[in-house]
Motif scaffolding. Structure first.
Motif, mmCIF file in Angstrom:
data_model
loop_
_atom_site.group_PDB
_atom_site.id
_atom_site.type_symbol
_atom_site.label_atom_id
_atom_site.label_comp_id
_atom_site.label_asym_id
_atom_site.label_seq_id
_atom_site.Cartn_x
_atom_site.Cartn_y
_atom_site.Cartn_z
ATOM 1 N N SER A 75 12.330 -2.340 10.916
ATOM 2 C CA SER A 75 13.354 -2.340 11.951
ATOM 3 C C SER A 75 12.709 -2.085 13.326
ATOM 4 O O SER A 75 11.823 -2.822 13.728
ATOM 5 C CB SER A 75 14.428 -1.291 11.629
ATOM 6 O OG SER A 75 15.472 -1.342 12.562
ATOM 7 N N THR A 76 13.099 -1.015 13.999
ATOM 8 C CA THR A 76 12.570 -0.752 15.341
ATOM 9 C C THR A 76 11.465 0.295 15.345
ATOM 10 O O THR A 76 11.104 0.793 16.412
ATOM 11 C CB THR A 76 13.711 -0.287 16.271
ATOM 12 O OG1 THR A 76 14.296 0.910 15.740
ATOM 13 C CG2 THR A 76 14.775 -1.356 16.399
ATOM 14 N N ASN A 77 10.922 0.626 14.185
ATOM 15 C CA ASN A 77 9.903 1.669 14.098
ATOM 16 C C ASN A 77 8.572 1.127 13.578
ATOM 17 O O ASN A 77 8.539 0.280 12.689
ATOM 18 C CB ASN A 77 10.361 2.806 13.176
ATOM 19 C CG ASN A 77 11.561 3.553 13.736
ATOM 20 O OD1 ASN A 77 11.791 3.540 14.951
ATOM 21 N ND2 ASN A 77 12.321 4.183 12.874
ATOM 22 N N GLY A 78 7.481 1.657 14.152
ATOM 23 C CA GLY A 78 6.147 1.363 13.671
ATOM 24 C C GLY A 78 5.592 2.551 12.913
ATOM 25 O O GLY A 78 5.527 3.664 13.454
ATOM 26 N N TRP A 79 5.211 2.337 11.657
ATOM 27 C CA TRP A 79 4.713 3.397 10.788
ATOM 28 C C TRP A 79 3.197 3.306 10.659
ATOM 29 O O TRP A 79 2.621 2.220 10.671
ATOM 30 C CB TRP A 79 5.323 3.282 9.394
ATOM 31 C CG TRP A 79 6.797 3.501 9.330
ATOM 32 C CD1 TRP A 79 7.768 2.735 9.919
ATOM 33 C CD2 TRP A 79 7.486 4.533 8.623
ATOM 34 N NE1 TRP A 79 9.019 3.228 9.627
ATOM 35 C CE2 TRP A 79 8.878 4.333 8.826
ATOM 36 C CE3 TRP A 79 7.067 5.599 7.835
ATOM 37 C CZ2 TRP A 79 9.840 5.167 8.272
ATOM 38 C CZ3 TRP A 79 8.022 6.434 7.281
ATOM 39 C CH2 TRP A 79 9.388 6.223 7.506
ATOM 40 N N SER A 80 2.571 4.445 10.517
ATOM 41 C CA SER A 80 1.125 4.504 10.269
ATOM 42 C C SER A 80 0.883 5.433 9.092
ATOM 43 O O SER A 80 1.584 6.444 8.931
ATOM 44 C CB SER A 80 0.392 5.017 11.512
ATOM 45 O OG SER A 80 -1.009 5.039 11.299
ATOM 46 N N TYR A 81 -0.114 5.070 8.258
ATOM 47 C CA TYR A 81 -0.440 5.910 7.107
ATOM 48 C C TYR A 81 -1.489 6.930 7.522
ATOM 49 O O TYR A 81 -2.582 6.573 7.966
ATOM 50 C CB TYR A 81 -0.974 5.075 5.943
ATOM 51 C CG TYR A 81 -1.079 5.864 4.656
ATOM 52 C CD1 TYR A 81 0.035 6.070 3.860
ATOM 53 C CD2 TYR A 81 -2.294 6.421 4.257
ATOM 54 C CE1 TYR A 81 -0.053 6.798 2.684
ATOM 55 C CE2 TYR A 81 -2.384 7.159 3.080
ATOM 56 C CZ TYR A 81 -1.253 7.348 2.297
ATOM 57 O OH TYR A 81 -1.338 8.082 1.144
ATOM 58 N N LEU A 82 -1.133 8.196 7.428
ATOM 59 C CA LEU A 82 -2.046 9.281 7.787
ATOM 60 C C LEU A 82 -2.986 9.527 6.624
ATOM 61 O O LEU A 82 -2.574 9.969 5.546
ATOM 62 C CB LEU A 82 -1.263 10.550 8.121
ATOM 63 C CG LEU A 82 -2.087 11.805 8.438
ATOM 64 C CD1 LEU A 82 -2.960 11.582 9.670
ATOM 65 C CD2 LEU A 82 -1.192 13.016 8.643
ATOM 66 N N LYS A 83 -4.276 9.220 6.829
ATOM 67 C CA LYS A 83 -5.293 9.428 5.803
ATOM 68 C C LYS A 83 -6.031 10.730 6.088
ATOM 69 O O LYS A 83 -6.377 11.023 7.229
ATOM 70 C CB LYS A 83 -6.295 8.275 5.781
ATOM 71 C CG LYS A 83 -5.707 6.948 5.379
ATOM 72 C CD LYS A 83 -6.798 5.914 5.119
ATOM 73 C CE LYS A 83 -7.667 5.709 6.327
ATOM 74 N NZ LYS A 83 -8.741 4.724 6.079
ATOM 75 N N ILE A 84 -6.281 11.499 5.057
ATOM 76 C CA ILE A 84 -7.009 12.749 5.188
ATOM 77 C C ILE A 84 -8.454 12.525 4.748
ATOM 78 O O ILE A 84 -8.715 11.972 3.683
ATOM 79 C CB ILE A 84 -6.367 13.869 4.346
ATOM 80 C CG1 ILE A 84 -4.887 14.022 4.738
ATOM 81 C CG2 ILE A 84 -7.111 15.174 4.544
ATOM 82 C CD1 ILE A 84 -4.649 14.360 6.201
ATOM 83 N N TYR B 118 0.847 -1.188 0.000
ATOM 84 C CA TYR B 118 0.000 0.000 0.000
ATOM 85 C C TYR B 118 0.884 1.239 0.000
ATOM 86 O O TYR B 118 1.714 1.423 0.901
ATOM 87 C CB TYR B 118 -0.914 0.019 1.230
ATOM 88 C CG TYR B 118 -1.899 1.178 1.238
ATOM 89 C CD1 TYR B 118 -3.036 1.156 0.431
ATOM 90 C CD2 TYR B 118 -1.675 2.298 2.040
ATOM 91 C CE1 TYR B 118 -3.922 2.214 0.425
ATOM 92 C CE2 TYR B 118 -2.566 3.356 2.039
ATOM 93 C CZ TYR B 118 -3.679 3.312 1.236
ATOM 94 O OH TYR B 118 -4.576 4.370 1.227
ATOM 95 N N GLN B 119 0.737 2.064 -1.026
ATOM 96 C CA GLN B 119 1.488 3.319 -1.131
ATOM 97 C C GLN B 119 2.977 3.104 -0.889
ATOM 98 O O GLN B 119 3.604 3.775 -0.073
ATOM 99 C CB GLN B 119 0.922 4.354 -0.156
ATOM 100 C CG GLN B 119 -0.525 4.719 -0.386
ATOM 101 C CD GLN B 119 -0.756 5.390 -1.731
ATOM 102 O OE1 GLN B 119 0.111 6.111 -2.233
ATOM 103 N NE2 GLN B 119 -1.909 5.153 -2.328
#
Length: 363
Positions: free
Chosen positions: A101-110, A68-69
């Motif tokens: 790695s050690t980071n959690g990403w979230s997709y910011l939806k508008i 996704y993206q």
């Protein structure tokens, strides 16, 4: 270098390696799709007291892993309701999570509803807010405790009542000491994060090259507790008073809420009655048509669905669907008013299959 120093270095290296491995962001999220979380969401009044009479249930479901993206993402679907209704309520919202790695990403939806808010458009904010959409590294599991990190910071300006105000939209995060919390689903040792979404007025107190000072207009704090292998088990967003007197606007409150995990776990429960037995794209009706036609399709299971329309030369002219859909029968209308008459093809694609049919637009 003597043996004791060498052994000490090896030991320290092993400790660092084990620590980094234990902090991998992916270990805080379930491994397999089908995981379900049941939450109780309780709104807060202006004094941050729970309003129990307005509490409701939210059910999240780990649906699938997909691209996704430009990132490999975990799709989580959400729906709300009551004890008696939530089972039959359709999923109405979605979120995307990526672990690197050690980071959690979230997709910011508008929200697409921004276009229907005249006030935002009148002060020139709609386009800018839409530009913020994208992937951001919200949760940094090896971040130093109590040290703030910037997730994003972007500047713009608005004009209101003839005056232009420079603004900074900013999202920051901070990791706190691990914490044991007690909620209806049990007791959990959690990673604790607080994110701060803020809109700040930029004021040039000292002359350049000194940077402008940030005067907060809006600050929304979001505290999240994340348990290993489960993900978020509790969130707390306090009610926020927004004081816009500095730019001549009225103050207002943004309601807060507490969200607590009630139940969780993998599930293989499926409602199989009335579900299609196969994937099928039906012929559009009417066909030929002018200018509207209906396209029906059916899914034997929930899946990510893409429906595209192509012209006779194979050029893509429309994307009618690009979203997660539940199992069952679906239909969508295509308006060919902006296209010239002729032969077109429509193609439906899911993760494991695709079908294409021809339609004719008369003009």
């Amino acid at each position: 270098m003597n043996a004791k120093i060498i052994n000490a270095c090896i030991f320290l290296s092993l400790i660092v390696t084990l620590t980094i491995t234990a902090q991998q962001a992916q270990t805080y999220f379930p491994n397999d799709s089908g995981y379900v979380w049941n939450f109780k969401v309780t709104p807060l009044d202006t004094s941050n007291n729970p309003i129990d009479s307005l509490a409701y249930l939210r059910r999240d479901s780990f649906a699938v892993k997909l691209n996704y993206q430009s990132k490999f993402a975990n799709l989580v679907l959400s729906k709300t309701g009551t004890n008696s209704s939530i089972g039959s309520t359709p999923y109405t919202d979605s979120s995307f999570l990526h672990f690197e790695s050690t980071n959690g990403w979230s997709y910011l939806k508008i929200m697409p509803e921004l276009d229907s808010i005249p006030f935002l458009d009148s002060i020139g904010l709609v386009g800018f807010i839409k530009s913020l959409q994208g992937w951001y590294s919200y949760y940094r599991f090896t971040q130093t405790i109590n040290v703030q990190y910037t997730i994003f910071s972007k500047d713009t300006s608005i004009t209101y009542s003839g005056t232009t105000y420079p603004l900074r939209f900013k999202l920051t995060g901070k990791r706190f000491n691990d914490q044991n919390i007690f909620i209806p689903a049990g007791t959990f040792l959690c990673k604790k994060f607080v994110t701060n979404q803020s809109i700040n007025l930029l004021v040039q107190i000292l002359p350049p090259p000194f940077p402008p000072a940030e005067v907060p207009l809006i600050q929304i704090l979001d505290t999240s507790w994340i348990a290993s292998g489960i993900w978020k088990v509790k969130t707390f967003i306090p009610t926020t008073k927004v004081d816009l007197s500095l730019i001549g606007m009225e103050s207002f409150f943004i309601p807060g809420q507490i969200t607590e995990l009630m139940q969780h776990g993998p599930t293989d429960v499926r409602l199989i009655s009335d579900l299609p037995i196969g994937f099928n794209l039906e012929q559009n009706y009417p066909n030929p048509f002018n200018p509207l036609t209906i396209i029906n399709y059916q899914l034997p299971r929930a899946d990510w669905v893409t429906l595209r329309v192509y012209d006779i030369l194979g050029r893509e002219i429309a994307i009618l669907i690009d979203d997660w859909k539940e199992a069952g029968k679906h239909k969508i209308e295509w308006d060919g008013r902006k296209q010239s008459g002729g032969v077109y093809f429509y193609s439906l694609q899911i993760k494991t299959d695709s079908q294409t049919k021809k339609l004719v637009l008369l003009k």
